[in-house]
Enzyme design. Structure first.
Site, PDB file in Angstrom:
ATOM      1  N   ARG A 232       0.844  -1.194   0.000  1.00  0.00           N
ATOM      2  CA  ARG A 232       0.000   0.000   0.000  1.00  0.00           C
ATOM      3  C   ARG A 232       0.881   1.246   0.000  1.00  0.00           C
ATOM      4  NH1 ARG A 232      -3.368  -2.760  -1.566  1.00  0.00           N
ATOM      5  NH2 ARG A 232      -5.478  -3.147  -0.819  1.00  0.00           N
ATOM      6  N   GLU A 261      -3.417   7.534  -4.653  1.00  0.00           N
ATOM      7  CA  GLU A 261      -3.653   6.950  -5.977  1.00  0.00           C
ATOM      8  C   GLU A 261      -5.142   6.874  -6.317  1.00  0.00           C
ATOM      9  OE1 GLU A 261      -1.773   3.065  -5.177  1.00  0.00           O
ATOM     10  OE2 GLU A 261      -3.759   2.170  -5.245  1.00  0.00           O
TER      11      GLU A 261
HETATM   12  P1  NAI Z   1      -1.655 -11.374   4.947  1.00  0.00           P
HETATM   13  O1  NAI Z   1      -2.701 -10.880   5.887  1.00  0.00           O
HETATM   14  O2  NAI Z   1      -1.604 -12.809   4.582  1.00  0.00           O
HETATM   15  O3  NAI Z   1      -0.213 -10.977   5.504  1.00  0.00           O
HETATM   16  C1  NAI Z   1       0.081  -9.735   6.047  1.00  0.00           C
HETATM   17  C2  NAI Z   1       1.211  -9.941   7.031  1.00  0.00           C
HETATM   18  O4  NAI Z   1       1.621  -8.638   7.482  1.00  0.00           O
HETATM   19  C3  NAI Z   1       0.815 -10.759   8.267  1.00  0.00           C
HETATM   20  O5  NAI Z   1       1.739 -11.801   8.478  1.00  0.00           O
HETATM   21  C4  NAI Z   1       0.848  -9.739   9.405  1.00  0.00           C
HETATM   22  O6  NAI Z   1       1.246 -10.301  10.652  1.00  0.00           O
HETATM   23  C5  NAI Z   1       1.885  -8.763   8.887  1.00  0.00           C
HETATM   24  N1  NAI Z   1       1.798  -7.431   9.487  1.00  0.00           N
HETATM   25  C6  NAI Z   1       0.698  -6.700   9.755  1.00  0.00           C
HETATM   26  N2  NAI Z   1       1.061  -5.508  10.288  1.00  0.00           N
HETATM   27  C7  NAI Z   1       2.408  -5.520  10.339  1.00  0.00           C
HETATM   28  C8  NAI Z   1       3.361  -4.581  10.808  1.00  0.00           C
HETATM   29  N3  NAI Z   1       2.997  -3.396  11.302  1.00  0.00           N
HETATM   30  N4  NAI Z   1       4.671  -4.914  10.719  1.00  0.00           N
HETATM   31  C9  NAI Z   1       5.043  -6.126  10.232  1.00  0.00           C
HETATM   32  N5  NAI Z   1       4.195  -7.054   9.788  1.00  0.00           N
HETATM   33  C10 NAI Z   1       2.886  -6.738   9.841  1.00  0.00           C
HETATM   34  O7  NAI Z   1      -1.816 -10.441   3.643  1.00  0.00           O
HETATM   35  P2  NAI Z   1      -1.331 -10.747   2.177  1.00  0.00           P
HETATM   36  O8  NAI Z   1      -2.366 -11.491   1.441  1.00  0.00           O
HETATM   37  O9  NAI Z   1       0.042 -11.290   2.229  1.00  0.00           O
HETATM   38  O10 NAI Z   1      -1.294  -9.252   1.565  1.00  0.00           O
HETATM   39  C11 NAI Z   1      -0.402  -8.286   2.077  1.00  0.00           C
HETATM   40  C12 NAI Z   1      -0.810  -6.916   1.556  1.00  0.00           C
HETATM   41  O11 NAI Z   1      -0.568  -6.831   0.160  1.00  0.00           O
HETATM   42  C13 NAI Z   1      -2.319  -6.605   1.662  1.00  0.00           C
HETATM   43  O12 NAI Z   1      -2.690  -6.165   2.946  1.00  0.00           O
HETATM   44  C14 NAI Z   1      -2.505  -5.532   0.627  1.00  0.00           C
HETATM   45  O13 NAI Z   1      -2.319  -4.274   1.228  1.00  0.00           O
HETATM   46  C15 NAI Z   1      -1.392  -5.798  -0.378  1.00  0.00           C
HETATM   47  N6  NAI Z   1      -1.905  -6.240  -1.678  1.00  0.00           N
HETATM   48  C16 NAI Z   1      -1.580  -5.544  -2.821  1.00  0.00           C
HETATM   49  C17 NAI Z   1      -2.022  -5.945  -4.057  1.00  0.00           C
HETATM   50  C18 NAI Z   1      -1.634  -5.249  -5.320  1.00  0.00           C
HETATM   51  O14 NAI Z   1      -2.266  -5.465  -6.361  1.00  0.00           O
HETATM   52  N7  NAI Z   1      -0.613  -4.431  -5.322  1.00  0.00           N
HETATM   53  C19 NAI Z   1      -2.924  -7.070  -4.183  1.00  0.00           C
HETATM   54  C20 NAI Z   1      -3.135  -7.794  -2.951  1.00  0.00           C
HETATM   55  C21 NAI Z   1      -2.673  -7.370  -1.755  1.00  0.00           C
END
Ligand code: NAI
Length: 327
Positions: A232, A261
């Site tokens: 993000r 964005e």
């Molecule tokens: P997920 O929920 O499986 O993993 C997120 C991880 O971040 C978790 O392990 C959590 O413990 C960790 N986390 C949360 N807050 C944190 C912090 N302050 N410091 C360190 N670690 C922290 O999510 P997933 O599926 O891996 O997606 C991650 C992110 O990718 C989404 O939240 C979304 O913002 C972004 N995304 C972007 C896309 C794009 O098209 N560019 C598409 C899909 C997701």
């Protein structure tokens, strides 16, 4: 069982919405625009609303609730664009549609490779028939340390994908994952800043990690560090990143997401003067690859999010357990 679908794209989503709504027995009201107060009336008589990354603020949530909406689902993984407090206040449940992590992970690996091999410069030169070598020497992943911040579904997949490249991997997350430890060592954020040649972000955006990458944290990084963000835009202070690129502290960046964005991405603005100077500056750098929040965008993703977002609506309406409900 009626669902209002916003931001419906006719060229790739329509056929899947038609197929899955038929299979699930749902009636759809569709709109190709983002939801706002002027078109909120579309939701009258709909129990569910299906959106993408458009901000849903308190006013809009109230308008949905007045129209009888009980469930709001986003065809995305992240849901930071939805005011969850307002959803609770107006009794609207919220769900997401977390498709497989491979598309975004592939894209992050691609941005890492493009950044370390200076691919933007190479493509610009090739297009102009400038076949010189000066200034386009790359680095090899096997010689680098990659720092992965966030080891959830996408971060973990990036780590496993990168394991074949022979790079050293370090990782940071609020919670450690055993699978990650096969390939990477968990370290503190301070160690990520100090040791990583490449930093790739895979956490959701929260109040706590807004501007995680800022002037102070960049100051602790290695000279020439590469920063890749497919998570993000708000995780990076754009002004700080621009200054660090200008002075050479940051050697390259791959940005699928940027601050502010919304309203730009997914629209054709080629004739417009845009109100986002930071994006204009970042795009202008030869060592920064910018794309318009499309790491997710694969054939598999489109089909899966439509199927799962509508299945979530159906489960909700039937009062059954909905695995995609997040608030
Ligand atoms: P997920 O929920 O499986 O993993 C997120 C991880 O971040 C978790 O392990 C959590 O413990 C960790 N986390 C949360 N807050 C944190 C912090 N302050 N410091 C360190 N670690 C922290 O999510 P997933 O599926 O891996 O997606 C991650 C992110 O990718 C989404 O939240 C979304 O913002 C972004 N995304 C972007 C896309 C794009 O098209 N560019 C598409 C899909 C997701």
């Amino acid at each position: 069982m009626k669902v209002a679908v916003y931001n419906l794209r006719p060229f790739d989503e329509k056929e899947w919405f038609e197929q899955y709504s038929k299979e699930l027995g749902l009636q759809l009201v569709t709109c190709s625009d983002a939801p706002d107060l002027s078109n909120a009336e579309l939701t009258k008589g709909c129990t569910c609303v299906d959106i993408i990354t458009s901000p849903i603020n308190r006013e809009l949530m109230e308008a949905f609730a007045k129209n009888g909406v009980k469930y709001l689902v986003t065809r995305t993984i992240g849901y930071d664009h939805i005011d969850l407090d307002a959803a609770r206040e107006f009794g609207i449940h919220v769900g997401n549609a977390p498709y497989g992590p491979n598309g975004v992970a592939d894209y992050a690996v691609m941005l890492i490779l493009m950044s370390i091999r200076r691919m933007k410069r190479i493509m610009q030169r090739t297009n102009m028939q400038d076949y010189t070598l000066h200034g386009i020497q790359g680095r090899e992943l096997k010689d680098l340390t990659v720092g992965v911040i966030g080891t959830g579904r996408i971060g973990r997949t990036v780590i496993s994908d990168l394991s074949g490249f022979g790079c050293k991997m370090i990782a940071y997350d609020l919670y450690e994952n055993e699978e990650v430890k096969k390939y990477a060592s968990y370290v503190s954020l301070e160690d990520i800043w100090a040791q990583a040649d490449v930093i790739t972000l895979h956490t959701p955006l929260t109040e706590e990690n807004h501007h995680l990458i800022n002037a102070e944290t960049i100051g602790k990084m290695k000279d020439g560090v590469v920063i890749v963000n497919t998570a993000r835009g708000g995780l990076i202070d754009s002004e700080a990143l621009i200054s660090a690129i200008e002075c050479g502290k940051v050697g390259a960046a791959g940005l699928d997401v940027v601050e502010k964005e919304f309203g730009l991405y997914y629209y054709d603005h080629k004739n417009d003067i845009l109100d986002n100077r930071q994006l204009a500056i970042l795009r202008s750098f030869p060592n920064v690859t910018v794309s318009h929040h499309m790491a997710f965008y694969t054939d598999n993703e489109v089909k899966t999010v439509i199927r799962d977002s509508l299945t979530g609506c159906k489960l909700f309406m039937e009062g059954k357990k909905n695995p995609w409900e997040v608030a």
